[in-house]
Design a protein around this motif. Structure first.
Motif, PDB file in Angstrom:
ATOM      1  N   ALA A   1      -0.767   8.015  -6.860  1.00  0.00           N
ATOM      2  CA  ALA A   1      -1.472   7.046  -6.011  1.00  0.00           C
ATOM      3  C   ALA A   1      -1.656   7.650  -4.626  1.00  0.00           C
ATOM      4  O   ALA A   1      -0.692   8.146  -4.023  1.00  0.00           O
ATOM      5  N   LEU A   2      -2.866   7.598  -4.132  1.00  0.00           N
ATOM      6  CA  LEU A   2      -3.150   8.091  -2.784  1.00  0.00           C
ATOM      7  C   LEU A   2      -3.117   6.957  -1.760  1.00  0.00           C
ATOM      8  O   LEU A   2      -2.624   7.116  -0.659  1.00  0.00           O
ATOM      9  N   ARG A   3      -3.686   5.832  -2.138  1.00  0.00           N
ATOM     10  CA  ARG A   3      -3.651   4.622  -1.314  1.00  0.00           C
ATOM     11  C   ARG A   3      -4.096   3.463  -2.176  1.00  0.00           C
ATOM     12  O   ARG A   3      -4.710   3.659  -3.212  1.00  0.00           O
ATOM     13  N   ALA A   4      -3.774   2.251  -1.750  1.00  0.00           N
ATOM     14  CA  ALA A   4      -4.224   1.064  -2.471  1.00  0.00           C
ATOM     15  C   ALA A   4      -5.496   0.552  -1.800  1.00  0.00           C
ATOM     16  O   ALA A   4      -5.552   0.455  -0.570  1.00  0.00           O
ATOM     17  N   ALA A   5      -6.490   0.250  -2.599  1.00  0.00           N
ATOM     18  CA  ALA A   5      -7.717  -0.325  -2.061  1.00  0.00           C
ATOM     19  C   ALA A   5      -7.421  -1.734  -1.574  1.00  0.00           C
ATOM     20  O   ALA A   5      -6.534  -2.407  -2.088  1.00  0.00           O
ATOM     21  N   ALA A   6      -8.149  -2.172  -0.585  1.00  0.00           N
ATOM     22  CA  ALA A   6      -7.955  -3.523  -0.062  1.00  0.00           C
ATOM     23  C   ALA A   6      -8.235  -4.536  -1.152  1.00  0.00           C
ATOM     24  O   ALA A   6      -9.209  -4.423  -1.890  1.00  0.00           O
ATOM     25  N   ARG A   7      -7.347  -5.522  -1.271  1.00  0.00           N
ATOM     26  CA  ARG A   7      -7.553  -6.603  -2.237  1.00  0.00           C
ATOM     27  C   ARG A   7      -8.405  -7.668  -1.583  1.00  0.00           C
ATOM     28  O   ARG A   7      -8.209  -7.996  -0.417  1.00  0.00           O
ATOM     29  N   PRO A   8      -9.338  -8.251  -2.322  1.00  0.00           N
ATOM     30  CA  PRO A   8     -10.132  -9.338  -1.742  1.00  0.00           C
ATOM     31  C   PRO A   8      -9.204 -10.516  -1.432  1.00  0.00           C
ATOM     32  O   PRO A   8      -8.306 -10.828  -2.204  1.00  0.00           O
ATOM     33  N   SER A   9      -9.412 -11.104  -0.283  1.00  0.00           N
ATOM     34  CA  SER A   9      -8.562 -12.257   0.069  1.00  0.00           C
ATOM     35  C   SER A   9      -8.976 -13.453  -0.764  1.00  0.00           C
ATOM     36  O   SER A   9     -10.111 -13.572  -1.213  1.00  0.00           O
ATOM     37  N   ALA A  10      -8.009 -14.357  -0.965  1.00  0.00           N
ATOM     38  CA  ALA A  10      -8.278 -15.564  -1.742  1.00  0.00           C
ATOM     39  C   ALA A  10      -9.315 -16.403  -1.006  1.00  0.00           C
ATOM     40  O   ALA A  10      -9.343 -16.450   0.214  1.00  0.00           O
TER      41      ALA A  10
ATOM     42  N   ASP B   1       0.861  -1.175   0.000  1.00  0.00           N
ATOM     43  CA  ASP B   1       0.000   0.000   0.000  1.00  0.00           C
ATOM     44  C   ASP B   1       0.901   1.229   0.000  1.00  0.00           C
ATOM     45  O   ASP B   1       1.768   1.363   0.865  1.00  0.00           O
ATOM     46  N   PRO B   2       0.757   2.138  -0.971  1.00  0.00           N
ATOM     47  CA  PRO B   2       1.620   3.319  -1.001  1.00  0.00           C
ATOM     48  C   PRO B   2       1.619   4.099   0.308  1.00  0.00           C
ATOM     49  O   PRO B   2       2.638   4.651   0.708  1.00  0.00           O
ATOM     50  N   ALA B   3       0.492   4.130   1.022  1.00  0.00           N
ATOM     51  CA  ALA B   3       0.432   4.860   2.285  1.00  0.00           C
ATOM     52  C   ALA B   3       1.259   4.180   3.376  1.00  0.00           C
ATOM     53  O   ALA B   3       1.676   4.823   4.327  1.00  0.00           O
ATOM     54  N   ALA B   4       1.505   2.882   3.235  1.00  0.00           N
ATOM     55  CA  ALA B   4       2.264   2.157   4.253  1.00  0.00           C
ATOM     56  C   ALA B   4       3.751   2.066   3.918  1.00  0.00           C
ATOM     57  O   ALA B   4       4.544   1.611   4.730  1.00  0.00           O
ATOM     58  N   ASP B   5       4.125   2.485   2.731  1.00  0.00           N
ATOM     59  CA  ASP B   5       5.514   2.385   2.291  1.00  0.00           C
ATOM     60  C   ASP B   5       6.357   3.404   3.044  1.00  0.00           C
ATOM     61  O   ASP B   5       6.111   4.602   2.979  1.00  0.00           O
ATOM     62  N   THR B   6       7.361   2.930   3.747  1.00  0.00           N
ATOM     63  CA  THR B   6       8.174   3.796   4.594  1.00  0.00           C
ATOM     64  C   THR B   6       9.215   4.589   3.820  1.00  0.00           C
ATOM     65  O   THR B   6       9.872   5.450   4.393  1.00  0.00           O
ATOM     66  N   ARG B   7       9.382   4.314   2.534  1.00  0.00           N
ATOM     67  CA  ARG B   7      10.362   5.060   1.756  1.00  0.00           C
ATOM     68  C   ARG B   7       9.891   6.480   1.459  1.00  0.00           C
ATOM     69  O   ARG B   7      10.678   7.335   1.076  1.00  0.00           O
ATOM     70  N   GLY B   8       8.622   6.753   1.612  1.00  0.00           N
ATOM     71  CA  GLY B   8       8.106   8.088   1.340  1.00  0.00           C
ATOM     72  C   GLY B   8       8.075   8.402  -0.138  1.00  0.00           C
ATOM     73  O   GLY B   8       8.353   7.577  -0.985  1.00  0.00           O
ATOM     74  N   GLY B   9       7.726   9.620  -0.431  1.00  0.00           N
ATOM     75  CA  GLY B   9       7.669  10.048  -1.818  1.00  0.00           C
ATOM     76  C   GLY B   9       6.345   9.705  -2.464  1.00  0.00           C
ATOM     77  O   GLY B   9       5.388   9.308  -1.810  1.00  0.00           O
ATOM     78  N   LEU B  10       6.320   9.881  -3.764  1.00  0.00           N
ATOM     79  CA  LEU B  10       5.101   9.675  -4.541  1.00  0.00           C
ATOM     80  C   LEU B  10       5.188   8.387  -5.349  1.00  0.00           C
ATOM     81  O   LEU B  10       6.238   8.074  -5.904  1.00  0.00           O
ATOM     82  N   VAL B  11       4.082   7.675  -5.421  1.00  0.00           N
ATOM     83  CA  VAL B  11       3.947   6.566  -6.354  1.00  0.00           C
ATOM     84  C   VAL B  11       3.032   7.096  -7.444  1.00  0.00           C
ATOM     85  O   VAL B  11       1.948   7.612  -7.157  1.00  0.00           O
ATOM     86  N   VAL B  12       3.487   7.003  -8.692  1.00  0.00           N
ATOM     87  CA  VAL B  12       2.732   7.586  -9.792  1.00  0.00           C
ATOM     88  C   VAL B  12       2.506   6.571 -10.905  1.00  0.00           C
ATOM     89  O   VAL B  12       3.281   5.621 -11.068  1.00  0.00           O
ATOM     90  N   PHE B  13       1.438   6.794 -11.647  1.00  0.00           N
ATOM     91  CA  PHE B  13       1.114   6.025 -12.842  1.00  0.00           C
ATOM     92  C   PHE B  13       1.108   7.022 -13.994  1.00  0.00           C
ATOM     93  O   PHE B  13       0.394   8.023 -13.944  1.00  0.00           O
ATOM     94  N   ILE B  14       1.920   6.762 -14.993  1.00  0.00           N
ATOM     95  CA  ILE B  14       2.072   7.693 -16.106  1.00  0.00           C
ATOM     96  C   ILE B  14       1.636   7.005 -17.405  1.00  0.00           C
ATOM     97  O   ILE B  14       2.206   5.994 -17.789  1.00  0.00           O
ATOM     98  N   ASP B  15       0.602   7.561 -18.040  1.00  0.00           N
ATOM     99  CA  ASP B  15       0.188   7.096 -19.363  1.00  0.00           C
ATOM    100  C   ASP B  15       1.036   7.843 -20.379  1.00  0.00           C
ATOM    101  O   ASP B  15       1.176   9.077 -20.288  1.00  0.00           O
ATOM    102  N   LEU B  16       1.602   7.105 -21.344  1.00  0.00           N
ATOM    103  CA  LEU B  16       2.534   7.711 -22.295  1.00  0.00           C
ATOM    104  C   LEU B  16       2.180   7.389 -23.736  1.00  0.00           C
ATOM    105  O   LEU B  16       1.799   6.263 -24.057  1.00  0.00           O
TER     106      LEU B  16
END
Length: 148
Positions: free
Chosen positions: A136-145, A55-70
């Motif tokens: 990315a602001l946060r990752a939505a919860a993934r459904p468990s298997a 989850d980007p919000a839980a990542d301790t490295r900080g910074g931005l996670v981005v998705f770029i369409d090119l």
């Protein structure tokens, strides 16, 4: 690949850490037979690897996670772009896609200035004509298997 292989892949996509014993129980095989199928699919390149989704919000490295369409310039080949983009710092995934854009790139940038620098380098060095960036602001919860 047969029905069992597809079923095993589905289970592994939901929980790649499942034990071979539990995997075997879920698909009606022994642990050894399940392990053999997974090893075969890895050897054949069906399974290219295992990963962790953070989850980007839980990542301790900080910074931005981005998705770029090119969209690539007309004079840029896919092979040239992929090679140059993969060499740029912060890019974690390059995916050739269908639709309005040519590629979807996942990247990490320390701050907006670093993101601006990455976008400029993509255009200058990797042959990108146009981009559209989402943060990315946060990752939505993934459904468990299904554990039944």
């Amino acid at each position: 690949m047969d029905r069992l292989d597809r079923e095993i892949l589905g289970i592994l996509q939901g929980d790649a850490r499942i034990s071979y014993r539990d995997l075997g129980v879920r698909v009606g095989l022994s642990a050894n037979a399940a392990a053999d199928r997974v090893r075969r699919m890895r050897r054949e390149g069906v399974i290219r690897g295992f990963t962790v989704v953070v989850d980007p919000a839980a990542d301790t490295r900080g910074g931005l996670v981005v998705f770029i369409d090119l969209t690539l310039r007309q004079d840029t080949t896919n092979e040239e772009f992929e090679q140059k983009a993969a060499a740029l710092p912060g890019i974690t995934e390059v995916v050739h896609v269908t639709g309005e854009y040519d590629y979807l790139v996942r990247a990490r940038a320390a701050d907006p200035a670093a993101l601006d620098s990455l976008l400029r380098r993509l255009k200058r060095e990797a042959g990108v004509a146009q981009s559209s960036t989402r943060i990315a602001l946060r990752a939505a919860a993934r459904p468990s298997a299904d554990r039944s």
